[in-house]
Scaffold this motif. Structure first.
Motif, mmCIF file in Angstrom:
data_model
loop_
_atom_site.group_PDB
_atom_site.id
_atom_site.type_symbol
_atom_site.label_atom_id
_atom_site.label_comp_id
_atom_site.label_asym_id
_atom_site.label_seq_id
_atom_site.Cartn_x
_atom_site.Cartn_y
_atom_site.Cartn_z
ATOM 1 N N MET A 1 36.986 94.190 2.773
ATOM 2 C CA MET A 1 37.546 93.636 1.532
ATOM 3 C C MET A 1 36.967 92.265 1.220
ATOM 4 S SD MET A 1 41.531 93.039 0.512
ATOM 5 C CE MET A 1 41.974 92.347 -1.071
ATOM 6 N N SER A 2 36.791 91.431 2.267
ATOM 7 C CA SER A 2 36.244 90.100 2.053
ATOM 8 C C SER A 2 34.821 90.167 1.532
ATOM 9 C CB SER A 2 36.299 89.278 3.349
ATOM 10 O OG SER A 2 35.529 89.897 4.356
ATOM 11 N N THR A 3 34.062 91.212 1.969
ATOM 12 C CA THR A 3 32.698 91.388 1.467
ATOM 13 C C THR A 3 32.709 91.649 -0.030
ATOM 14 O OG1 THR A 3 32.017 92.286 3.597
ATOM 15 C CG2 THR A 3 30.581 92.705 1.707
ATOM 16 N N THR A 4 33.635 92.492 -0.481
ATOM 17 C CA THR A 4 33.759 92.785 -1.909
ATOM 18 C C THR A 4 34.145 91.535 -2.677
ATOM 19 O OG1 THR A 4 34.461 95.031 -1.384
ATOM 20 C CG2 THR A 4 34.903 94.238 -3.605
ATOM 21 N N LEU A 5 35.089 90.762 -2.171
ATOM 22 C CA LEU A 5 35.508 89.536 -2.841
ATOM 23 C C LEU A 5 34.386 88.508 -2.909
ATOM 24 C CD1 LEU A 5 39.135 89.015 -1.460
ATOM 25 C CD2 LEU A 5 38.480 89.640 -3.782
ATOM 26 N N ASN A 6 33.536 88.480 -1.882
ATOM 27 C CA ASN A 6 32.439 87.513 -1.858
ATOM 28 C C ASN A 6 31.432 87.756 -2.980
ATOM 29 O OD1 ASN A 6 33.331 85.983 0.307
ATOM 30 N ND2 ASN A 6 32.374 87.336 1.823
ATOM 31 N N MET A 7 31.476 88.933 -3.570
ATOM 32 C CA MET A 7 30.585 89.246 -4.671
ATOM 33 C C MET A 7 31.086 88.649 -5.989
ATOM 34 S SD MET A 7 29.864 93.245 -3.699
ATOM 35 C CE MET A 7 28.827 93.512 -5.146
ATOM 36 N N LEU A 8 32.353 88.187 -5.995
ATOM 37 C CA LEU A 8 32.947 87.604 -7.198
ATOM 38 C C LEU A 8 32.803 86.093 -7.193
ATOM 39 C CD1 LEU A 8 36.284 89.653 -7.196
ATOM 40 C CD2 LEU A 8 34.193 90.174 -8.472
ATOM 41 N N SER A 9 32.940 85.488 -8.382
ATOM 42 C CA SER A 9 32.891 84.023 -8.480
ATOM 43 C C SER A 9 34.148 83.429 -7.857
ATOM 44 C CB SER A 9 32.792 83.596 -9.941
ATOM 45 O OG SER A 9 33.993 83.908 -10.625
ATOM 46 N N GLU A 10 34.073 82.153 -7.495
ATOM 47 C CA GLU A 10 35.226 81.494 -6.863
ATOM 48 C C GLU A 10 36.414 81.462 -7.802
ATOM 49 O OE1 GLU A 10 36.327 77.010 -5.472
ATOM 50 O OE2 GLU A 10 34.557 77.907 -4.521
ATOM 51 N N ASP A 11 36.195 81.181 -9.100
ATOM 52 C CA ASP A 11 37.303 81.141 -10.062
ATOM 53 C C ASP A 11 37.964 82.507 -10.187
ATOM 54 O OD1 ASP A 11 36.926 78.493 -10.512
ATOM 55 O OD2 ASP A 11 35.981 78.704 -12.482
ATOM 56 N N CYS A 12 37.171 83.557 -10.144
ATOM 57 C CA CYS A 12 37.719 84.912 -10.246
ATOM 58 C C CYS A 12 38.565 85.240 -9.022
ATOM 59 C CB CYS A 12 36.584 85.920 -10.397
ATOM 60 S SG CYS A 12 37.162 87.613 -10.679
ATOM 61 N N ILE A 13 38.073 84.850 -7.843
ATOM 62 C CA ILE A 13 38.839 85.082 -6.605
ATOM 63 C C ILE A 13 40.152 84.298 -6.647
ATOM 64 C CG2 ILE A 13 38.860 84.790 -4.103
ATOM 65 C CD1 ILE A 13 35.799 85.107 -4.180
ATOM 66 N N SER A 14 40.077 83.053 -7.118
ATOM 67 C CA SER A 14 41.284 82.216 -7.203
ATOM 68 C C SER A 14 42.308 82.836 -8.142
ATOM 69 C CB SER A 14 40.921 80.811 -7.683
ATOM 70 O OG SER A 14 40.113 80.142 -6.733
ATOM 71 N N THR A 15 41.844 83.373 -9.265
ATOM 72 C CA THR A 15 42.756 84.009 -10.215
ATOM 73 C C THR A 15 43.444 85.210 -9.586
ATOM 74 O OG1 THR A 15 41.386 83.295 -12.087
ATOM 75 C CG2 THR A 15 42.937 85.102 -12.482
ATOM 76 N N ILE A 16 42.696 85.992 -8.826
ATOM 77 C CA ILE A 16 43.272 87.160 -8.141
ATOM 78 C C ILE A 16 44.319 86.712 -7.119
ATOM 79 C CG2 ILE A 16 42.766 89.063 -6.556
ATOM 80 C CD1 ILE A 16 40.014 89.272 -7.914
ATOM 81 N N LEU A 17 43.975 85.684 -6.326
ATOM 82 C CA LEU A 17 44.898 85.223 -5.286
ATOM 83 C C LEU A 17 46.153 84.583 -5.874
ATOM 84 C CD1 LEU A 17 42.459 83.708 -2.626
ATOM 85 C CD2 LEU A 17 43.566 85.944 -2.638
#
Length: 279
Positions: A1-17
């Motif tokens: 899962m972390s590999t998939t998230l690493n493909m996203l921008s930091e802002d996008c990951i932050s929004t998801i979290l």
């Protein structure tokens, strides 16, 4: 899962979290160094902070300093004085929901200003400057009020009277007290005692007044006869009742009343009433 998230921008990951929970965000900080920055961002922790944050901070007793919204969140999870020191506020670390403790000074208590009946005193384990101790009274009434706009919406809350019993109490456990929660057209009543079952002195007193107690109990509203339980801070608490907070702002009244007893009593120490989420 972390590999998939690493493909996203930091802002996008932050929004998801930000759509998860504080414990989830903390777990992602430990998942990988690449996710740590996103999980610690103000985008995430700003979502966990209450929507009325500016008004809340204006009510604090001391000036808060913080370098990030994550730090502010955990500062708010520690109980802090508000409203001139007569109440405390805290956030739940798991879900970010709000809770309050109304001190004895914020409550309406029968004959509270009569020195023959009550005395204000300090207590080393209390979060407040003063608590109130009962000398003697024949009819005990305690009431607290809170506006639901100060609480978290769509949440079930419980109200708990925070007390201690002195070394020489009397008359506190001869009959149950009526507790109630009311708001608008909502009213729920129950019964409670002010002494725990393992207090031998109170058990003796209960036996002494057994006949009178059985007679008086017939006059009191039916209920569970709740007993105080021990808290982590060394005090006792007895549940007054619970209520649901929706989207509409309204006042909730929480009370404990001696209905028919009029038994002289003393030795009760009151810190306040806590209003905290039940789920």
């Amino acid at each position: 899962m972390s590999t998939t998230l690493n493909m996203l921008s930091e802002d996008c990951i932050s929004t998801i979290l930000s759509l998860t929970s504080p414990p989830d965000a903390c777990r992602f900080m430990l998942a990988s160094s690449s996710l740590r920055s996103a999980a610690e961002s103000d985008i995430v922790w700003g979502r966990f902070l209450p929507s009325d944050l500016p008004q809340l901070l204006s009510r604090t007793h001391t000036q808060l300093t913080f370098s990030s919204k994550k730090e502010l969140f955990f500062r708010l999870c520690d109980s802090m004085l508000v409203d001139g020191g007569i109440s405390t506020f805290a956030l739940n670390k798991i879900n970010g929901k709000k809770s309050y403790v109304l001190s004895a000074k914020a409550l309406s208590i029968s004959l509270i200003n009569e020195a023959n009946h009550w005395t204000w005193t300090t207590h080393s384990t209390s979060r407040f400057v003063e608590v109130i101790e009962l000398k003697t009274i024949s009819n005990l009434e305690i009431e607290g009020r809170i506006d639901t706009q100060d609480l978290s919406p769509n949440t079930t809350y419980g109200a708990y009277l925070i007390i201690k019993v002195s070394d020489h109490p009397f008359g506190l456990d001869s009959i149950p007290y009526e507790t109630s929660i009311s708001k608008h057209e909502y009213l729920v009543t129950n019964t409670a005692y002010l002494c725990p079952l393992d207090d031998q002195k109170q058990q003796f007193e209960s036996l002494f007044f057994m006949n009178r107690r059985q007679m008086m109990e017939k006059r009191v509203v039916e209920g569970e006869g709740r007993r105080p339980s021990k808290r982590g801070d060394g005090w006792l608490e007895v549940e007054v009742g619970e209520f649901f907070v929706g989207e509409k702002s309204e006042f909730v009244k929480m009370s404990l009343i001696e209905v028919k007893g009029h038994q002289l009593k003393g030795g009760l120490i009151i810190e306040g009433i806590e209003i905290r989420p039940k789920c």
